[in-house]
Design an enzyme around this catalytic site. Structure first.
Site, PDB file in Angstrom:
ATOM      1  N   HIS A   1       2.280 -22.425  -2.835  1.00 37.91           N
ATOM      2  CA  HIS A   1       3.878 -20.534  -1.898  1.00 37.91           C
ATOM      3  C   HIS A   1       4.854 -21.271  -3.478  1.00 37.91           C
ATOM      4  O   HIS A   1       5.613 -20.145  -3.608  1.00 37.91           O
ATOM      5  CB  HIS A   1       4.057 -21.524  -0.737  1.00 37.91           C
ATOM      6  CG  HIS A   1       3.784 -21.179   0.121  1.00 37.91           C
ATOM      7  ND1 HIS A   1       3.290 -21.590   1.697  1.00 37.91           N
ATOM      8  CD2 HIS A   1       3.245 -19.281   0.369  1.00 37.91           C
ATOM      9  CE1 HIS A   1       2.785 -20.816   2.518  1.00 37.91           C
ATOM     10  NE2 HIS A   1       2.454 -20.206   1.530  1.00 37.91           N
TER      11      HIS A   1
ATOM     12  N   CYS B   1      -7.632   0.249  -3.952  1.00 36.20           N
ATOM     13  CA  CYS B   1      -6.948  -0.787  -3.451  1.00 36.20           C
ATOM     14  C   CYS B   1      -6.652  -2.018  -3.932  1.00 36.20           C
ATOM     15  O   CYS B   1      -5.726  -2.734  -3.731  1.00 36.20           O
ATOM     16  CB  CYS B   1      -6.153  -0.121  -1.875  1.00 36.20           C
ATOM     17  SG  CYS B   1      -7.787  -1.152  -1.206  1.00 36.20           S
TER      18      CYS B   1
HETATM   19  C1  PEP Z   1     -10.131  -6.668  -2.643  1.00 39.31           C
HETATM   20  O1  PEP Z   1     -10.823  -7.161  -2.082  1.00 39.31           O
HETATM   21  O2  PEP Z   1      -9.654  -5.623  -3.811  1.00 39.31           O
HETATM   22  C2  PEP Z   1      -8.659  -6.246  -1.363  1.00 39.31           C
HETATM   23  C3  PEP Z   1      -8.031  -5.224  -1.747  1.00 39.31           C
HETATM   24  O3  PEP Z   1      -8.779  -6.826  -0.208  1.00 39.31           O
HETATM   25  P1  PEP Z   1      -8.391  -8.330  -0.062  1.00 39.31           P
HETATM   26  O4  PEP Z   1      -7.606  -8.687  -1.577  1.00 39.31           O
HETATM   27  O5  PEP Z   1      -7.434  -8.180   0.864  1.00 39.31           O
HETATM   28  O6  PEP Z   1      -9.563  -9.469   0.022  1.00 39.31           O
END
Ligand code: PEP
Ligand code: MG
Length: 584
Positions: free
Chosen positions: A196, A511
């Protein structure tokens, strides 16, 4: 002579200044016995220390909230929650009663037991939380020792401008105080990149390197230091060349930041006129506001795990309230809500799923949609909450970690059940709510023809897709060198995904972290990506690159590379793509 020390690169940025050694005022933790008639008083003394620690942390959380638009105060909130958690509170009180010992000692033995249990768990997240427990116990011990007049914590000067602080370790609270006093950079001997304190340093924008072995012994009070938080290096007594280089980097960074402001109100359009959708990965109020204020074209990833990490699993009404609040905050731009993605590095104590941690290989285990399809009652609560929120504004639902078409068929059928349940209650929802899938598993990517028939859109989760494609654990720094988005195998897989999605007519986005890393923007554009979703703080950087890119030139260079990679140049793919922009 220049000395270079290495550690974990935890918060980007360059700091140049004088070294200040923060000496911890160690608290002596002694053990003494108390009589049976003193137990109640000892527990009272302990509870008073808990109250005083809580007051201190709450006051700090409020101060932070006022000064920075980051989730920093929530990190302090985690420590406040820990103060009341049975792992510490109840067990320590029971120890005082059972062992008839002083509170400081009961805390110490409780801490040792918790840490030894954590050490046996093969889970990076849990190990990191061990640092939090230690920090909370230290705070309580310092509160207890306050009464006996010894001074706790570090002695920290009031003004720290142009000063780099070297410490053995720092709690989030201590870091917040350093921030308030204007510290230029941080070096610690202990503490991991996922702690953190590390996250907080990034939020505050304090360049930081952690886990620098023997830093306190090797760095000298008052000497000049240069810290590179992106590389994880600290130079002591740097020579003229190093100093000049980093002064230049500092100037470049400053002018880069200023140039970003110039694109704030400009559209995300490339030189050849292609409009690119830049969306945000956001879940906290500050991030949602930032997304809206930066004119993001939507929230492409709203992770919902945070709702489940607060204690009891959230009920339908409280989830609905969260989603609907987020939708209203976004003022009409679409919100993509991702269903629960727990497991692997995102474990929780609040849900009673012991199997989550006991798999020998949690990243390949019962996580995300696999877990939800097993715990369908829990999952349907979330589906109903999402459906109910869909009448408050544009919403999409995103399913993490899909592997087979059967999984998405099951999700669709649970959605139908959830809709019927809402019909029975006369509660409205959007019957056409789009349901999309995250492409994070290589087999799902290669089976898009089968999965795609059941999906309204896809979003590529490159964080996981990379770890599964390259067989390199995303949280293990020992294999971080393999975790490379430029790997030709990974690049070809992405190319396949975007082409396949295009031919199936399914909108495709990314994403994962690469979408927000401007170094990869051109690569993703060359691959055909037009929908990026990233932390809001990255939007301007990526927009800046988009606006300086001519996509047809990029595609020509990329296709030449893919058909004969490494033919006549030893430039990296990213260099080749950058070079393509200079040609007529
Ligand atoms: C990913 O795996 O790229 C994603 C966006 O999900 P997380 O990072 O939450 O696993
Ligand atoms: Mg993922």
């Amino acid at each position: 002579m220049t000395l270079a020390l290495n550690g974990h690169a935890v918060a980007r940025g360059i700091a140049i200044g004088r070294c200040h050694q923060a000496e911890r005022n160690e608290i002596e933790i002694g053990e003494y016995r108390i009589g049976p008639d003193e137990v109640d008083n000892e527990i009272k003394r302990y509870r008073k220390a808990v109250d005083s620690a809580r007051d201190q942390l709450m006051e700090l959380a409020d101060r932070i909230k006022m000064t920075v638009a980051v989730p920093a105060s929530e990190i302090i909130q985690t420590h406040i929650l820990m103060l009341g958690d049975s792992t510490i509170r109840q067990n320590t009180e029971e120890r005082i009663r059972r062992e008839q010992c002083n509170a400081e000692w009961a805390l110490q033995t409780q801490l040792e037991q918790v840490l030894s249990e954590f050490r046996n768990m093969d889970d990076d997240y849990i190990r990191t939380r061990g640092e939090d427990v230690t920090q909370v116990v230290r705070l309580l011990q310092s509160k207890l020792s306050d009464e006996t007049a010894s001074k706790p914590g570090y002695s920290i000067p009031d003004r720290l401008a142009d000063t780099l602080v070297i410490a053995s370790e720092l709690t989030p609270g201590e870091l917040a105080i350093l921030h308030e006093r204007g510290v230029a950079g941080i070096v610690t001997e202990h503490g991991g990149p996922h702690s953190h304190t590390a996250i907080l340093a990034g939020s505050f924008g304090i360049p930081a390197v952690m886990g620098v072995r023997h830093a306190q012994g090797l760095l000298m009070e008052g000497e000049i230091l240069v810290l590179d938080g992106g590389l994880g290096v600290v130079y002591a007594d740097p020579d003229e060349a190093i100093r000049k280089h980093y002064q230049q980097v500092q100037r470049d960074t400053k002018s880069f930041r200023l140039s970003l402001e110039a694109v704030r109100e400009e559209p995300a359009t490339s030189i050849d006129g292609s409009a690119i959708s830049l969306q945000a990965n956001a879940e906290r109020r500050e991030e949602l506001e930032q997304a809206r204020d930066l004119h993001a074209s939507g929230v492409g990833l709203y992770r919902t795990e945070f709702l489940y990490l607060r204690g009891e699993p959230p009920d339908e009404d409280s989830q609905f309230a969260e989603y609907s609040g987020a939708i209203r905050m976004l003022n009409g731009i679409p919100l993509t809500i991702r269903t629960l993605d727990l497991g692997a590095d995102k474990s929780t104590d609040s849900l009673d799923f012991s199997q989550l941690r006991h798999g020998t290989n949690p990243a390949l285990g019962l996580r995300a949609i696999r877990l939800c399809l097993r715990e369908t009652d829990l999952f349907k609560i979330q589906l109903r909450a999402i459906l109910r929120a869909s009448v408050d504004g544009p919403v999409r639902c995103l399913i993490p970690m899909l592997t087979t078409a059967r999984e998405i068929i099951m999700v669709r059928s649970l959605f139908e059940e959830a809709k019927k349940e809402l019909d029975q209650r006369d509660q409205p929802y959007d019957p056409m709510l789009p349901v999309g899938g995250m492409i994070e598993v290589p087999a799902a990517a290669m089976a898009l023809k089968e999965l795609g028939r059941h999906l309204d859109f896809i979003s590529v989760g490159t964080n996981d897709l990379l770890q599964y494609t390259l067989a390199a654990d995303r949280v293990d720094e020992q294999v971080a060198h393999l975790y490379d988005p430029q790997h030709p195998g990974f690049v070809r897989l992405l190319r396949y995904i975007f082409r396949e999605a295009d031919s199936l007519g399914i909108p495709a986005g990314v994403c994962g972290e690469v979408a927000g890393d401007w170094r990869y923007t051109r690569l993703l554009l060359a691959l055909g990506l037009r929908e990026f979703s990233m932390p809001p703080s990255r939007i301007l950087e990526v927009k800046q690159v988009v606006r300086k890119t001519h996509i047809p030139k990029l595609v020509a260079a990329f296709e030449a590379w893919i058909h004969s990679p490494g033919d006549d140049t030893d430039m990296s793919l990213l260099q080749i793509l950058d070079e393509s922009q200079l040609k007529n």
